[in-house]
Motif scaffolding. Sequence first.
Motif, PDB file in Angstrom:
ATOM      1  N   ASN A   1      -2.504 -23.356  12.285  1.00  0.00           N
ATOM      2  CA  ASN A   1      -3.483 -23.239  11.203  1.00  0.00           C
ATOM      3  C   ASN A   1      -3.086 -24.174  10.059  1.00  0.00           C
ATOM      4  N   ASP A   2      -3.937 -25.143   9.802  1.00  0.00           N
ATOM      5  CA  ASP A   2      -3.599 -26.140   8.797  1.00  0.00           C
ATOM      6  C   ASP A   2      -4.354 -25.919   7.490  1.00  0.00           C
ATOM      7  N   VAL A   3      -4.989 -24.770   7.385  1.00  0.00           N
ATOM      8  CA  VAL A   3      -5.846 -24.510   6.215  1.00  0.00           C
ATOM      9  C   VAL A   3      -5.212 -23.511   5.254  1.00  0.00           C
ATOM     10  N   PHE A   4      -4.493 -22.546   5.810  1.00  0.00           N
ATOM     11  CA  PHE A   4      -3.938 -21.478   4.975  1.00  0.00           C
ATOM     12  C   PHE A   4      -2.423 -21.402   5.094  1.00  0.00           C
ATOM     13  N   LEU A   5      -1.824 -20.738   4.110  1.00  0.00           N
ATOM     14  CA  LEU A   5      -0.386 -20.466   4.115  1.00  0.00           C
ATOM     15  C   LEU A   5      -0.173 -18.995   3.786  1.00  0.00           C
ATOM     16  N   LEU A   6       1.012 -18.484   4.079  1.00  0.00           N
ATOM     17  CA  LEU A   6       1.347 -17.127   3.642  1.00  0.00           C
ATOM     18  C   LEU A   6       2.295 -17.213   2.460  1.00  0.00           C
ATOM     19  N   ARG A   7       2.015 -16.425   1.441  1.00  0.00           N
ATOM     20  CA  ARG A   7       2.853 -16.395   0.233  1.00  0.00           C
ATOM     21  C   ARG A   7       3.358 -14.959   0.073  1.00  0.00           C
ATOM     22  N   ILE A   8       4.663 -14.818   0.186  1.00  0.00           N
ATOM     23  CA  ILE A   8       5.237 -13.472   0.255  1.00  0.00           C
ATOM     24  C   ILE A   8       6.138 -13.204  -0.945  1.00  0.00           C
ATOM     25  N   ASN A   9       5.951 -12.054  -1.540  1.00  0.00           N
ATOM     26  CA  ASN A   9       6.794 -11.654  -2.660  1.00  0.00           C
ATOM     27  C   ASN A   9       8.219 -11.413  -2.148  1.00  0.00           C
ATOM     28  N   LYS A  10       9.173 -12.112  -2.754  1.00  0.00           N
ATOM     29  CA  LYS A  10      10.550 -12.085  -2.228  1.00  0.00           C
ATOM     30  C   LYS A  10      11.191 -10.704  -2.300  1.00  0.00           C
ATOM     31  N   LYS A  11      10.702  -9.890  -3.227  1.00  0.00           N
ATOM     32  CA  LYS A  11      11.284  -8.544  -3.355  1.00  0.00           C
ATOM     33  C   LYS A  11      10.765  -7.613  -2.273  1.00  0.00           C
ATOM     34  N   HIS A  12       9.749  -8.065  -1.562  1.00  0.00           N
ATOM     35  CA  HIS A  12       9.123  -7.168  -0.587  1.00  0.00           C
ATOM     36  C   HIS A  12       9.017  -7.810   0.795  1.00  0.00           C
ATOM     37  N   LEU A  13      10.077  -8.489   1.184  1.00  0.00           N
ATOM     38  CA  LEU A  13      10.053  -9.144   2.501  1.00  0.00           C
ATOM     39  C   LEU A  13       9.941  -8.122   3.634  1.00  0.00           C
ATOM     40  N   ASP A  14      10.324  -6.904   3.342  1.00  0.00           N
ATOM     41  CA  ASP A  14      10.216  -5.852   4.364  1.00  0.00           C
ATOM     42  C   ASP A  14       8.756  -5.594   4.754  1.00  0.00           C
ATOM     43  N   SER A  15       7.837  -5.961   3.896  1.00  0.00           N
ATOM     44  CA  SER A  15       6.424  -5.699   4.234  1.00  0.00           C
ATOM     45  C   SER A  15       5.956  -6.569   5.411  1.00  0.00           C
ATOM     46  N   LEU A  16       6.762  -7.574   5.778  1.00  0.00           N
ATOM     47  CA  LEU A  16       6.430  -8.386   6.959  1.00  0.00           C
ATOM     48  C   LEU A  16       6.453  -7.534   8.221  1.00  0.00           C
ATOM     49  N   ARG A  17       7.277  -6.514   8.204  1.00  0.00           N
ATOM     50  CA  ARG A  17       7.431  -5.672   9.401  1.00  0.00           C
ATOM     51  C   ARG A  17       6.518  -4.463   9.381  1.00  0.00           C
ATOM     52  N   GLN A  18       5.838  -4.282   8.269  1.00  0.00           N
ATOM     53  CA  GLN A  18       4.952  -3.111   8.191  1.00  0.00           C
ATOM     54  C   GLN A  18       3.564  -3.450   8.699  1.00  0.00           C
ATOM     55  N   LYS A  19       2.832  -2.419   9.056  1.00  0.00           N
ATOM     56  CA  LYS A  19       1.447  -2.635   9.489  1.00  0.00           C
ATOM     57  C   LYS A  19       0.553  -2.474   8.263  1.00  0.00           C
ATOM     58  N   ASN A  20       0.064  -3.578   7.772  1.00  0.00           N
ATOM     59  CA  ASN A  20      -0.808  -3.520   6.601  1.00  0.00           C
ATOM     60  C   ASN A  20      -2.138  -4.177   6.906  1.00  0.00           C
ATOM     61  N   PRO A  21      -3.210  -3.708   6.286  1.00  0.00           N
ATOM     62  CA  PRO A  21      -4.523  -4.290   6.576  1.00  0.00           C
ATOM     63  C   PRO A  21      -4.734  -5.614   5.840  1.00  0.00           C
ATOM     64  N   LEU A  22      -5.585  -6.434   6.414  1.00  0.00           N
ATOM     65  CA  LEU A  22      -5.987  -7.693   5.769  1.00  0.00           C
ATOM     66  C   LEU A  22      -7.225  -7.405   4.920  1.00  0.00           C
ATOM     67  N   THR A  23      -7.141  -7.739   3.650  1.00  0.00           N
ATOM     68  CA  THR A  23      -8.291  -7.480   2.778  1.00  0.00           C
ATOM     69  C   THR A  23      -8.705  -8.757   2.049  1.00  0.00           C
ATOM     70  N   LYS A  24      -9.952  -8.831   1.726  1.00  0.00           N
ATOM     71  CA  LYS A  24     -10.479 -10.014   1.031  1.00  0.00           C
ATOM     72  C   LYS A  24     -10.127  -9.930  -0.457  1.00  0.00           C
ATOM     73  N   SER A  25      -9.784 -11.065  -1.050  1.00  0.00           N
ATOM     74  CA  SER A  25      -9.477 -11.074  -2.480  1.00  0.00           C
ATOM     75  C   SER A  25     -10.645 -11.653  -3.255  1.00  0.00           C
ATOM     76  N   GLU A  26     -10.757 -11.201  -4.462  1.00  0.00           N
ATOM     77  CA  GLU A  26     -11.758 -11.769  -5.345  1.00  0.00           C
ATOM     78  C   GLU A  26     -11.364 -13.213  -5.635  1.00  0.00           C
ATOM     79  N   ASN A  27     -12.328 -14.095  -5.688  1.00  0.00           N
ATOM     80  CA  ASN A  27     -11.991 -15.486  -5.984  1.00  0.00           C
ATOM     81  C   ASN A  27     -12.705 -15.939  -7.254  1.00  0.00           C
ATOM     82  N   PRO A  28     -11.973 -15.958  -8.343  1.00  0.00           N
ATOM     83  CA  PRO A  28     -12.615 -16.337  -9.610  1.00  0.00           C
ATOM     84  C   PRO A  28     -12.933 -17.835  -9.685  1.00  0.00           C
ATOM     85  N   PHE A  29     -12.429 -18.592  -8.733  1.00  0.00           N
ATOM     86  CA  PHE A  29     -12.679 -20.044  -8.752  1.00  0.00           C
ATOM     87  C   PHE A  29     -13.277 -20.495  -7.421  1.00  0.00           C
ATOM     88  N   PRO A  30     -14.485 -20.020  -7.122  1.00  0.00           N
ATOM     89  CA  PRO A  30     -15.052 -20.311  -5.803  1.00  0.00           C
ATOM     90  C   PRO A  30     -15.332 -21.796  -5.566  1.00  0.00           C
TER      91      PRO A  30
END
Length: 297
Positions: free
Chosen positions: A69-98
Amino acid sequence: MIQNLSNSYHTSSKNKPAFKGVRLAHQNFEEFEKFAKKTDILNNLPNIAQPWNYIGEGRHNIVYSIPGNDVFLLRINKKHLDSLRQKNPLTKSENPFPEINIGQKVGQIGKHIQVIIKQNGFSNGIPSRMFLDSYKPTPQEIVPWYIENLKAIANMPQKAYNNLAKEIKTVTKKKYFFDFYNPNNILIDEKKQEFNLVDIEPCVTKIRDYINFCSKKHLFLSLIDNYFMPNVYKSASKEDKKSIRELCKTIKAKTEATPMKKNSLLFALKQQYDKYVYKNLAHDKYQQVKKILKEKD
Ligand SMILES: Nc1ncnc2c1ncn2[C@@H]1O[C@H](COP(=O)(O)OP(=O)(O)O)[C@@H](O)[C@H]1O
Ligand SMILES: [Mg+2]
């Protein structure tokens, strides 16, 4: 699918180059969602957050590319790297700069992982990474590298500086914060001769009206990597010192020619800065750099 889309993104200049900063149709949440379903990426996050996909990091986040995938990247909060192993849903974010591309998030995986739009170019300034590693280069070792970085910026056309200033204005108007204190937040795309912004966050602090501005002086300090400039300069040879001064002067002149706010706020806000967060870092640094630029051989 994404592969095709990303190809069309890169070959779009064949027809007509996309206007600087314009967000392209495929850089949206729905495209990532399709990709995520197809590749089961949500169950594969630990495999992505690996050194070979590493793009960069700042104080708070670490950014990884996504294979295929050459369009997107993942940006992960360093304090919460453990969330990589958790099952979390993908949700859409508001985009104030469409309309524009400032490397913003289009979605989130849980609370601590963002799906952001990839920007092109290399990060300005000495990478924070260098100073997080156990081996730290000396200022002297950085000199040739620093000069190359300055050359790339000084050679950018005035139009690139103007577009950068305009984008920063758009961002700050909506009370978002461009963190000019970290030079790594501007990418230099030498191929397209553009500057690209990253790390744009809502300005949440109570004193946002004081810190949420960026003058020509701030932009200049950011572009020349004011953190390291004085120390790197000090350890440079006479010849290299001259090159650094000349390149910085070119960058200063181009920054001053942008349609950006005047410089006065920086000084008028001295008290607020002293009292609150930044201890007027920019003011002190600017004086220091100004003195250096006045030096003669
Ligand atoms: N949208 C993006 N496109 C390309 N590279 C990015 C993008 N966002 C961040 N990066 C790279 O990752 C680094 C760290 O990301 P950043 O969001 O600035 O983290 P932090 O919030 O910790 O400062 C950036 O300095 C840049 O090199
Ligand atoms: Mg950053």
